[in-house]
Design an enzyme around this catalytic site. Structure first.
Site, PDB file in Angstrom:
ATOM      1  N   SER A   1      17.171   8.500 -42.075  1.00 41.89           N
ATOM      2  CA  SER A   1      17.996   7.298 -42.024  1.00 41.89           C
ATOM      3  C   SER A   1      19.279   7.592 -41.254  1.00 41.89           C
ATOM      4  CB  SER A   1      18.348   6.826 -43.433  1.00 41.89           C
ATOM      5  OG  SER A   1      19.202   7.778 -44.065  1.00 41.89           O
TER       6      SER A   1
ATOM      7  N   ASP B   1      14.574   5.799 -39.584  1.00 44.69           N
ATOM      8  CA  ASP B   1      14.362   4.748 -40.572  1.00 44.69           C
ATOM      9  C   ASP B   1      15.552   3.784 -40.552  1.00 44.69           C
ATOM     10  OD1 ASP B   1      13.145   3.405 -42.703  1.00 44.69           O
ATOM     11  OD2 ASP B   1      14.098   4.676 -44.217  1.00 44.69           O
ATOM     12  N   HIS B   2      15.285   2.504 -40.396  1.00 47.53           N
ATOM     13  CA  HIS B   2      16.326   1.462 -40.413  1.00 47.53           C
ATOM     14  C   HIS B   2      17.418   1.688 -39.374  1.00 47.53           C
ATOM     15  CE1 HIS B   2      14.894  -0.952 -43.734  1.00 47.53           C
ATOM     16  NE2 HIS B   2      14.650   0.148 -44.410  1.00 47.53           N
TER      17      HIS B   2
ATOM     18  N   ASP C   1      15.803  -2.309 -37.163  1.00 50.63           N
ATOM     19  CA  ASP C   1      15.794  -3.314 -38.234  1.00 50.63           C
ATOM     20  C   ASP C   1      16.762  -4.438 -37.896  1.00 50.63           C
ATOM     21  OD1 ASP C   1      15.755  -4.813 -40.501  1.00 50.63           O
ATOM     22  OD2 ASP C   1      16.436  -3.218 -41.856  1.00 50.63           O
TER      23      ASP C   1
ATOM     24  N   HIS D   1      14.215  -1.781 -51.981  1.00 54.90           N
ATOM     25  CA  HIS D   1      14.837  -0.473 -51.824  1.00 54.90           C
ATOM     26  C   HIS D   1      15.478   0.009 -53.124  1.00 54.90           C
ATOM     27  CE1 HIS D   1      15.127  -1.635 -47.366  1.00 54.90           C
ATOM     28  NE2 HIS D   1      14.271  -0.652 -47.446  1.00 54.90           N
TER      29      HIS D   1
ATOM     30  N   HIS E   1       8.103  -0.925 -46.796  1.00 51.52           N
ATOM     31  CA  HIS E   1       9.311  -0.191 -47.175  1.00 51.52           C
ATOM     32  C   HIS E   1       9.516  -0.315 -48.685  1.00 51.52           C
ATOM     33  CE1 HIS E   1      11.453   0.547 -43.218  1.00 51.52           C
ATOM     34  NE2 HIS E   1      10.336  -0.054 -42.870  1.00 51.52           N
ATOM     35  N   GLY E   2      10.436   0.477 -49.214  1.00 51.28           N
ATOM     36  CA  GLY E   2      10.822   0.337 -50.618  1.00 51.28           C
ATOM     37  C   GLY E   2       9.670   0.492 -51.586  1.00 51.28           C
TER      38      GLY E   2
ATOM     39  N   ASN F   1       6.560   3.801 -47.177  1.00 50.69           N
ATOM     40  CA  ASN F   1       7.811   4.554 -47.244  1.00 50.69           C
ATOM     41  C   ASN F   1       8.158   4.922 -48.682  1.00 50.69           C
ATOM     42  OD1 ASN F   1       7.800   3.762 -44.575  1.00 50.69           O
ATOM     43  ND2 ASN F   1       9.902   3.001 -44.574  1.00 50.69           N
TER      44      ASN F   1
ATOM     45  N   SER G   1      13.179   7.039 -52.870  1.00 54.90           N
ATOM     46  CA  SER G   1      13.826   7.163 -54.181  1.00 54.90           C
ATOM     47  C   SER G   1      13.062   8.086 -55.122  1.00 54.90           C
ATOM     48  CB  SER G   1      13.970   5.778 -54.828  1.00 54.90           C
ATOM     49  OG  SER G   1      14.854   4.966 -54.088  1.00 54.90           O
TER      50      SER G   1
END
Length: 331
Positions: free
Chosen positions: A56, A94-95, A116, A190, A233-234, A276, A279
């Protein structure tokens, strides 16, 4: 200008085509430090899986862009040391939030970038995404775009509410931008707090159960874009065991909840070919470190608490690859 091919990396084209055809998804694991990267490569080598190493904007600032480039090169060689003759490793932004950031990563050897623009008005999202595609494709770097907004917080990415992807927009977006893959919003989120307790029900043990993903939207997207690579994502599942360990040893994670693994298994069998996970790794690392600090309060050697954290993350990654995404034994 550094070519990712000189480092031994690959882009996502062939990787995604094989995943869609084989009914599995490629793990996209975020990393910020050496222990996370070691754990990822150890798991990939053990399971013989392709992998996307995600960085990221925040991780790039934290770890230093030059170090990250050499860490990626080292990851390729480490995978070979562990027995993978031809590792399939992507280094992915990422992003990304600007053309300048994407250009910088491409110039430093990234083999894939995400731009993004999902928070922008549709036409601005198209224009920004196309500008990145035009630059990246000169160097055979693949580009991921996004339609729809995911709620939650991850590094600099933050949104209070999600907006589901509108299937009727996807063909126009892909055609106008030329992206190689598309991240969509079907209910993932996320961070470790993906849903409020009010959005959930409770099982027989009193644990929160999140609302199901919108597979109806996914199916409509698949109809509009048959065979096109889709990204989720997330998608961390937020292990309740790790949450309980963290809370037991001094942490305070209240109502942390993620995406059930059975739903991710279902998604992996569809056109979703990249999932993805960030966390879950953070939680695994924190749980292991907190346990060592509790059990051995006099310990101050970082190897003695980061080593167990690395091992716990490696087990997590191997589990995701083998039991959730189905990307094991694909090399």
């Amino acid at each position: 200008m550094i070519s990712y091919k000189e480092i031994g990396l690959v882009n996502t084209k062939e990787m995604f085509a094989k995943a869609i055809d084989g009914g599995y998804a490629i793990p996209a694991f975020n990393f910020n430090n050496m222990e996370q990267l070691q754990a990822i490569i150890m798991a990939v080598a053990e399971t013989k899986s392709p992998v996307i190493l995600q960085v990221s904007k925040g991780a790039r600032n934290y770890a230093n862009q030059t170090l990250l480039r050499y860490m990626a090169e080292g990851a390729v060689e480490y995978a070979k040391e562990l027995g993978l003759e031809k590792p399939q490793i992507v280094l992915h932004l990422d992003h990304g939030d600007s053309l300048e950031l994407c250009k910088s990563c491409i110039d430093l050897g990234f083999s894939s970038v995400m731009i993004d623009g999902s928070h922008l008005p549709y036409d601005e999202n198209v224009a920004l995404t196309k500008s990145v595609v035009d630059y990246a494709h000169q160097f055979d770097v693949t580009v991921e775009g996004e339609l729809g907004v995911l709620a939650g917080v991850e590094d600099e990415v933050s949104a209070e509410h999600h907006t589901y992807t509108e299937p009727e927009q996807v063909v126009d977006f892909v055609t106008k931008t030329g992206v190689d893959s598309l991240a969509i919003s079907i209910g993932t989120s996320h961070g470790a707090y993906k849903f409020t307790p009010e959005q959930c029900t409770r099982d027989e043990n009193g644990r929160l159960v999140p609302p199901p993903l919108r597979f109806d939207i996914l199916k409509e997207v698949e109809k509009e874009l048959p065979g096109f690579p889709i990204v989720l994502h997330g998608s961390s599942s937020v292990s309740q065991e790790d949450v309980e360990t963290i809370n037991k040893f001094g942490g305070k994670l209240e109502a942390a909840i993620g995406i059930p693994e059975e739903q991710l298994r279902e998604a992996a069998k569809s056109a979703v070919c990249k999932i993805n996970i960030d966390s879950d790794s953070r939680l695994a690392m924190t749980a292991a470190v907190r346990k060592v600090f509790h059990d051995s309060p006099a310990e101050f050697d970082p190897r003695k608490y980061l080593g167990p954290a690395r091992d716990h993350m490696k087990a997590l990654y191997a589990h995701k690859i083998t039991n959730v995404l189905g990307s094991d034994n694909k090399l």
